[in-house]
Scaffold this motif. Structure first.
Motif, PDB file in Angstrom:
ATOM      1  N   SER A  22     -33.947  63.298 -49.029  1.00 15.39           N
ATOM      2  CA  SER A  22     -34.773  62.591 -49.549  1.00 15.39           C
ATOM      3  C   SER A  22     -35.838  62.167 -48.600  1.00 15.39           C
ATOM      4  O   SER A  22     -35.290  62.159 -47.606  1.00 15.39           O
ATOM      5  CB  SER A  22     -33.980  60.980 -50.244  1.00 15.39           C
ATOM      6  OG  SER A  22     -35.192  60.518 -50.478  1.00 15.39           O
ATOM      7  N   LYS A  27     -33.363  55.640 -48.574  1.00 19.44           N
ATOM      8  CA  LYS A  27     -32.462  55.723 -49.764  1.00 19.44           C
ATOM      9  C   LYS A  27     -31.553  56.631 -48.708  1.00 19.44           C
ATOM     10  O   LYS A  27     -31.150  57.421 -47.813  1.00 19.44           O
ATOM     11  CB  LYS A  27     -33.296  57.365 -49.925  1.00 19.44           C
ATOM     12  CG  LYS A  27     -34.050  56.662 -51.696  1.00 19.44           C
ATOM     13  CD  LYS A  27     -34.609  57.734 -51.962  1.00 19.44           C
ATOM     14  CE  LYS A  27     -33.649  57.449 -53.715  1.00 19.44           C
ATOM     15  NZ  LYS A  27     -34.624  58.102 -54.674  1.00 19.44           N
ATOM     16  N   ASN A  49     -33.428  69.794 -51.914  1.00 17.63           N
ATOM     17  CA  ASN A  49     -33.711  68.733 -53.405  1.00 17.63           C
ATOM     18  C   ASN A  49     -35.022  69.388 -53.947  1.00 17.63           C
ATOM     19  O   ASN A  49     -35.637  70.336 -52.967  1.00 17.63           O
ATOM     20  CB  ASN A  49     -34.480  67.934 -52.275  1.00 17.63           C
ATOM     21  CG  ASN A  49     -34.746  66.896 -53.229  1.00 17.63           C
ATOM     22  OD1 ASN A  49     -35.674  67.257 -53.845  1.00 17.63           O
ATOM     23  ND2 ASN A  49     -35.202  65.408 -52.672  1.00 17.63           N
ATOM     24  N   ASN A  51     -37.063  68.981 -55.529  1.00 14.22           N
ATOM     25  CA  ASN A  51     -38.569  68.329 -55.234  1.00 14.22           C
ATOM     26  C   ASN A  51     -38.648  67.819 -53.938  1.00 14.22           C
ATOM     27  O   ASN A  51     -40.327  66.873 -54.410  1.00 14.22           O
ATOM     28  CB  ASN A  51     -38.531  66.754 -56.147  1.00 14.22           C
ATOM     29  CG  ASN A  51     -37.178  66.844 -57.598  1.00 14.22           C
ATOM     30  OD1 ASN A  51     -37.982  67.935 -58.121  1.00 14.22           O
ATOM     31  ND2 ASN A  51     -36.569  66.186 -57.440  1.00 14.22           N
ATOM     32  N   ILE A 101     -20.015  61.890 -51.802  1.00 14.76           N
ATOM     33  CA  ILE A 101     -21.315  60.126 -51.067  1.00 14.76           C
ATOM     34  C   ILE A 101     -20.680  59.800 -52.327  1.00 14.76           C
ATOM     35  O   ILE A 101     -20.366  58.163 -52.992  1.00 14.76           O
ATOM     36  CB  ILE A 101     -22.379  59.991 -50.821  1.00 14.76           C
ATOM     37  CG1 ILE A 101     -22.132  61.028 -49.033  1.00 14.76           C
ATOM     38  CG2 ILE A 101     -22.750  59.180 -50.557  1.00 14.76           C
ATOM     39  CD1 ILE A 101     -21.692  60.520 -48.035  1.00 14.76           C
ATOM     40  N   SER A 103     -20.589  57.301 -55.910  1.00 13.47           N
ATOM     41  CA  SER A 103     -19.690  56.946 -56.560  1.00 13.47           C
ATOM     42  C   SER A 103     -19.746  56.581 -57.547  1.00 13.47           C
ATOM     43  O   SER A 103     -20.527  57.163 -58.719  1.00 13.47           O
ATOM     44  CB  SER A 103     -20.143  55.220 -55.802  1.00 13.47           C
ATOM     45  OG  SER A 103     -20.440  55.401 -54.898  1.00 13.47           O
TER      46      SER A 103
HETATM   47  N1  COA Z   1     -29.825  68.884 -56.507  1.00 15.44           N
HETATM   48  C1  COA Z   1     -30.217  68.476 -54.910  1.00 15.44           C
HETATM   49  N2  COA Z   1     -30.892  67.141 -54.762  1.00 15.44           N
HETATM   50  C2  COA Z   1     -31.615  66.499 -55.616  1.00 15.44           C
HETATM   51  C3  COA Z   1     -30.801  67.467 -57.037  1.00 15.44           C
HETATM   52  C4  COA Z   1     -30.511  68.492 -56.946  1.00 15.44           C
HETATM   53  N3  COA Z   1     -30.147  69.143 -58.137  1.00 15.44           N
HETATM   54  N4  COA Z   1     -31.898  66.666 -58.493  1.00 15.44           N
HETATM   55  C5  COA Z   1     -32.191  65.072 -57.123  1.00 15.44           C
HETATM   56  N5  COA Z   1     -32.509  65.230 -56.565  1.00 15.44           N
HETATM   57  C6  COA Z   1     -32.683  64.658 -55.362  1.00 15.44           C
HETATM   58  C7  COA Z   1     -33.359  63.664 -55.913  1.00 15.44           C
HETATM   59  O1  COA Z   1     -34.749  64.128 -56.471  1.00 15.44           O
HETATM   60  C8  COA Z   1     -33.217  62.882 -54.570  1.00 15.44           C
HETATM   61  O2  COA Z   1     -34.396  62.997 -53.813  1.00 15.44           O
HETATM   62  P1  COA Z   1     -35.947  62.730 -53.588  1.00 15.44           P
HETATM   63  O3  COA Z   1     -35.757  60.907 -52.926  1.00 15.44           O
HETATM   64  O4  COA Z   1     -37.001  62.914 -53.171  1.00 15.44           O
HETATM   65  O5  COA Z   1     -36.756  61.822 -55.665  1.00 15.44           O
HETATM   66  C9  COA Z   1     -32.478  62.758 -54.417  1.00 15.44           C
HETATM   67  O6  COA Z   1     -31.543  64.086 -54.532  1.00 15.44           O
HETATM   68  C10 COA Z   1     -31.155  61.549 -54.758  1.00 15.44           C
HETATM   69  O7  COA Z   1     -31.718  61.610 -56.046  1.00 15.44           O
HETATM   70  P2  COA Z   1     -32.050  60.204 -56.851  1.00 15.44           P
HETATM   71  O8  COA Z   1     -31.805  60.542 -58.612  1.00 15.44           O
HETATM   72  O9  COA Z   1     -32.904  59.412 -55.932  1.00 15.44           O
HETATM   73  O10 COA Z   1     -30.321  59.056 -56.223  1.00 15.44           O
HETATM   74  P3  COA Z   1     -30.451  58.216 -55.407  1.00 15.44           P
HETATM   75  O11 COA Z   1     -30.698  58.220 -53.851  1.00 15.44           O
HETATM   76  O12 COA Z   1     -30.648  56.906 -55.813  1.00 15.44           O
HETATM   77  O13 COA Z   1     -28.630  58.280 -55.614  1.00 15.44           O
HETATM   78  C11 COA Z   1     -25.761  57.927 -54.818  1.00 15.44           C
HETATM   79  C12 COA Z   1     -28.006  58.625 -55.518  1.00 15.44           C
HETATM   80  C13 COA Z   1     -25.234  59.194 -54.479  1.00 15.44           C
HETATM   81  C14 COA Z   1     -27.355  57.719 -53.811  1.00 15.44           C
HETATM   82  C15 COA Z   1     -25.795  57.340 -55.714  1.00 15.44           C
HETATM   83  O14 COA Z   1     -25.571  57.588 -57.029  1.00 15.44           O
HETATM   84  C16 COA Z   1     -24.731  56.675 -55.408  1.00 15.44           C
HETATM   85  O15 COA Z   1     -23.780  57.301 -55.685  1.00 15.44           O
HETATM   86  N6  COA Z   1     -24.708  55.686 -54.606  1.00 15.44           N
HETATM   87  C17 COA Z   1     -23.493  54.993 -53.749  1.00 15.44           C
HETATM   88  C18 COA Z   1     -22.677  55.273 -52.980  1.00 15.44           C
HETATM   89  C19 COA Z   1     -21.791  54.570 -52.247  1.00 15.44           C
HETATM   90  O16 COA Z   1     -21.444  52.913 -52.585  1.00 15.44           O
HETATM   91  N7  COA Z   1     -20.570  55.534 -52.351  1.00 15.44           N
HETATM   92  C20 COA Z   1     -19.769  55.016 -51.222  1.00 15.44           C
HETATM   93  C21 COA Z   1     -20.067  54.787 -49.961  1.00 15.44           C
HETATM   94  S1  COA Z   1     -18.339  54.079 -48.748  1.00 15.44           S
END
Ligand code: COA
Length: 464
Positions: A22, A27, A49, A51, A101, A103
């Motif tokens: 991103s 993020k 990505n 986008n 990564i 969850s």
């Molecule tokens: N391929 C690649 N990237 C894609 C995509 C695809 N098919 N579709 C969307 N994206 C992009 C999004 O556009 C976004 O980028 P942007 O910021 O430029 O818009 C990016 O991927 C991430 O997607 P988003 O919907 O914004 O998700 P997020 O960043 O809010 O959350 C995670 C994604 C994985 C971080 C979240 O789902 C999660 O699991 N968080 C917890 C993680 C965690 O705590 N893990 C354990 C730690 S111990």
């Protein structure tokens, strides 16, 4: 490294793609790219990505399949609903390892999605996670995590089932000057598990010891077999959480682990030759001693102190832990007597008295370190107004250097600000030093346990 295994791609990849990279600072998909870029990793870095045109000045790809170069590792940081597609794309591209990564899988009860993702990946793509913060590996300068950007390089590979704890410890190990050779957040262990990593790190030349924070095991037999082989080369220390019934319940809702009966784990660890620590403090104390010292060649320990009280505390702790303060020989006693105040003690503990300065510490440490009838030294220092602790620290460092690390030596510095300064200086010089006599004895206990284990192996025994 002698033989490659299919988890090598997680540590020394040629090219890494970050799926969900991103442009937005803060993020997770942004921080991972930033850490990989800043860590000095020399392989290819490919943000993915649909986008974005660029992420942190790196060309961004709509799909992993658009990357022309070889990609053997993918870090997947898109929401759970998109992970399946991302894994399919990785398989098509011929990626060998994926760190998921994201969850929202078995840890929240969705076993089905997790199993589906793993079955899509098999057999060519190995998976770490899901629900992980990533992998740091000093050997290839790869920081594929969303943790701290700066991590101190050290000798211990740390495998953690708790993400948050691992993230906190990444910072802490740097602050405490321990450093790590690797950190792997292993998450839900849907595919790659502790056993795979123990096997890898047992072969890794930059790793001297393995530390595991564990809540539960999916395949106990595989883990204990891998550990049994690994402990012949390197010590393994485990912090196994979920000792209590409530703790076990908490572990189950944290990573979906079945903690199992604690006594069974204790027995199995012992049989496999794994050292089980009570908690973080003890684990890191042990690891520090094991990393910075050879194992003793025998059981004869000497305590050298400038404070009678510290010596008594240390002796009590030795007794409790089954360590044997040595009966000093007459000639050694005479040699010590000749240079110490008459009101000191030449028994064990050797009490140099509050008059002891750095020169006396240096001389007495030389005397005991060069003896073939002494196998390890616990050097204790109580801060007094007449002696600068930093000078005593230097005397200990010099004595250790003269001994060329032939014998294990651990120290405790007890006191105020100047003792802290001395303590920090010794830590920087990789001396196993502690703030209390008891912790220094615990550290020697770990070294003695390793000695006994190595003797057992030498005598033709299996692990334990
Ligand atoms: N391929 C690649 N990237 C894609 C995509 C695809 N098919 N579709 C969307 N994206 C992009 C999004 O556009 C976004 O980028 P942007 O910021 O430029 O818009 C990016 O991927 C991430 O997607 P988003 O919907 O914004 O998700 P997020 O960043 O809010 O959350 C995670 C994604 C994985 C971080 C979240 O789902 C999660 O699991 N968080 C917890 C993680 C965690 O705590 N893990 C354990 C730690 S111990």
């Amino acid at each position: 490294m002698s033989k490659k295994s299919d988890v090598d791609c997680f540590f020394s990849p040629k090219g890494v793609a970050i799926v969900g990279a991103s442009q937005t600072p803060g993020k997770i998909g942004h921080e991972i790219v930033r850490n990989i870029k800043l860590s000095g990793f020399t392989g290819g870095v490919f943000p993915v990505n649909p986008n974005a045109e660029t992420v942190l000045d790196l060309k961004c790809y709509r799909n992993i399949s658009d990357v022309q170069a070889e990609v053997d590792l993918a870090v997947i940081a898109v929401p759970a609903g998109l992970v399946e597609g991302a894994v399919r794309d990785c398989v098509k591209k011929g990626v060998k390892g994926a760190i998921i990564i994201t969850s929202g899988f078995s840890e929240v009860g969705d076993k089905g999605l997790e199993e589906k993702v793993v079955s899509l990946a098999r057999p060519g793509l190995r998976i770490i996670g899901p629900n992980t913060f990533g992998v740091f590996y000093a050997g290839s300068r790869l920081n594929a995590t969303f943790g701290p950007g700066k991590v101190l390089r050290g000798k211990t590979a740390f495998i953690t089932q708790s993400g948050a704890l691992g993230l906190a410890l990444m910072d802490w190990t740097t602050e405490e000057k321990y450093g790590v050779s690797a950190i792997v957040s292993i998450g839900n262990k849907a595919d790659v598990d502790d056993a795979d990593l123990v096997e890898f790190f047992s072969r890794d030349p930059s790793t001297s010891s393995i530390l595991i924070y564990m809540e539960g095991l999916r395949d106990g037999r595989k883990f204990f077999e891998a550990s049994r082989r690994a402990v012949r080369k390197k010590p393994i220390v485990v912090i196994k959480a979920g000792r209590s019934a409530r703790g076990a319940q908490a572990a189950s809702s944290h990573t979906g682990s079945i903690a199992g009966q604690d006594a069974i784990f204790t027995a199995a660890f012992e049989q496999a030759g794994i050292m089980r620590a009570e908690g973080m403090t003890q684990a890191f104390d042990w690891i520090q001693a094991l990393n910075e010292n050879p194992a003793p060649k025998g059981e004869n320990i000497v305590i050298v102190t400038n404070g009678g009280g510290l010596g008594v505390l240390a002796t009590d702790r030795c007794e409790l832990l089954g360590l044997k303060p040595a009966e000093l020989s007459n000639d050694l006693k005479q040699e010590i007597q000749a240079i110490t105040p008459s009101f000191g003690s030449v028994k064990n503990p050797v009490d140099l008295t509050a008059n002891a300065d750095d020169a006396l510490y240096g001389k007495v440490l030389d005397l005991v370190l060069r003896r073939s009838d002494i196998d390890g030294v616990i050097a204790l220092f109580c801060q007094t107004a007449n002696i600068d602790p930093t000078l005593v620290a230097q005397a200990m460092l010099d004595a250790r250097a003269r001994d060329a690390l032939e014998k294990p030596i651990v120290a405790a510095f007890v006191g105020g600000h100047l003792s802290q300064v001395a303590y920090s200086r010794m830590l920087e010089k990789k001396f196993a030093v502690y703030p209390t006599a008891e912790r220094a004895v615990d550290a020697m206990y770990a070294l003695m346990a390793r000695h006994r284990q190595l003797e057992h192996f030498k005598a033709g025994g299996g692990a334990a």
